[in-house]
Design an enzyme around this catalytic site. Structure first.
Site, PDB file in Angstrom:
ATOM      1  N   ASP A 117      21.925 -37.743  -0.404  1.00  0.00           N
ATOM      2  CA  ASP A 117      22.737 -36.603  -0.840  1.00  0.00           C
ATOM      3  C   ASP A 117      23.254 -35.856   0.386  1.00  0.00           C
ATOM      4  OD1 ASP A 117      22.007 -37.255  -3.405  1.00  0.00           O
ATOM      5  OD2 ASP A 117      20.344 -35.815  -3.467  1.00  0.00           O
TER       6      ASP A 117
HETATM    7  N1  URA Z   1      16.522 -38.748  -3.645  1.00  0.00           N
HETATM    8  C1  URA Z   1      17.273 -37.629  -3.772  1.00  0.00           C
HETATM    9  O1  URA Z   1      17.102 -36.867  -4.696  1.00  0.00           O
HETATM   10  N2  URA Z   1      18.206 -37.401  -2.843  1.00  0.00           N
HETATM   11  C2  URA Z   1      18.420 -38.200  -1.767  1.00  0.00           C
HETATM   12  O2  URA Z   1      19.289 -37.921  -0.941  1.00  0.00           O
HETATM   13  C3  URA Z   1      17.627 -39.360  -1.656  1.00  0.00           C
HETATM   14  C4  URA Z   1      16.684 -39.617  -2.606  1.00  0.00           C
END
Ligand code: URA
Length: 237
Positions: free
Chosen positions: A102
């Site tokens: 993310d």
């Molecule tokens: N899980 C998440 O919620 N976000 C990420 O960036 C990676 C794994």
């Protein structure tokens, strides 16, 4: 790179010619005839010979420490991407990030222009381990550890595979944890904690399969994989 693609480039061969070279055992990998043109090869890992001549690939493999605020994508209309962090000399049009973090997540991102390798690493069936460190807005308890071990069920009913949750520190207003999962559902870590009524306030990926984030890489920096690291990826070729 796929072996047939490599033969096409180095021999300027047609599809028929590629088939003929493979069938007539003129393509050798580590000294053995290779008949399968689909196979993924890299001359750092394999000795490749076509029609009696050695052949080299020149793929790139980068390990990046992604800072928060950067998008894990090849391009984005508004936001800076992991590709934008590459120096002009290191950039190639074919490079892509394997899997995604993310925008607010930090840590290890693997980038390559070796398409089949990226695909294999991202495939669920290989169950590549991913290790995260996170800060949670509440006390994480042994009941959470058990629930993660038994398999979290998201609020929408999606079931996760068992995951290993380790509590690094736990207090009423904030806990630090380490979590190992071997799948990559969208927002997986955040949704796993949401299913327990808790919120991830900071998330960093430390490991992807055999690749580890080292402390020498500041956020935004990246480096090529060492030969040893590439060898650790051999089973995905
Ligand atoms: N899980 C998440 O919620 N976000 C990420 O960036 C990676 C794994």
């Amino acid at each position: 790179m796929r072996l047939d693609k490599l033969i096409e480039i180095v021999e300027r061969a047609s599809r028929t010619e590629i088939k003929r070279l493979l069938k007539s055992r003129q393509v050798l990998i580590d000294g053995e005839p290779e008949l399968n043109g689909n196979r993924n090869v890299d001359s750092q890992l394999h000795r490749i010979e076509v029609a009696g001549k050695p052949v080299w690939t020149n793929h790139v493999y980068y390990l990046m420490n992604k800072p928060a605020g950067i998008v894990t994508a090849v391009s984005d209309i508004n936001k800076k991407t992991v590709i934008d962090l590459l120096a002009p000399d290191d950039y190639r049009r074919e490079i892509f990030p394997v899997g995604r973090l993310d925008r607010d997540t930090e840590g290890l991102v693997f980038l390559t222009d070796n398409g089949p390798l990226g695909y294999a690493l991202a495939q669920a069936k290989f169950q590549v381990a991913k290790v995260y460190e996170a800060v949670i807005n509440e006390e994480v308890t042994q009941a959470d550890v058990t629930a993660f071990f038994e398999g979290i069920i998201f609020l929408d009913g999606t079931r996760c595979r068992p995951a290993q949750l380790e509590i690094l520190s736990a207090a009423l207003g904030e806990s630090r944890i380490r979590l190992t999962i071997d799948e990559g559902k969208y927002h997986q870590v955040k949704k796993m904690f949401l299913a327990r009524g808790k919120k991830v306030t900071y998330l960093k990926r430390l490991q992807l399969g055999p690749l580890l984030l080292d402390n020498n890489l500041a956020p935004g920096e990246y480096r090529s994989l060492t030969l040893l690291e590439l060898q650790h990826l051999r089973s995905f070729f």
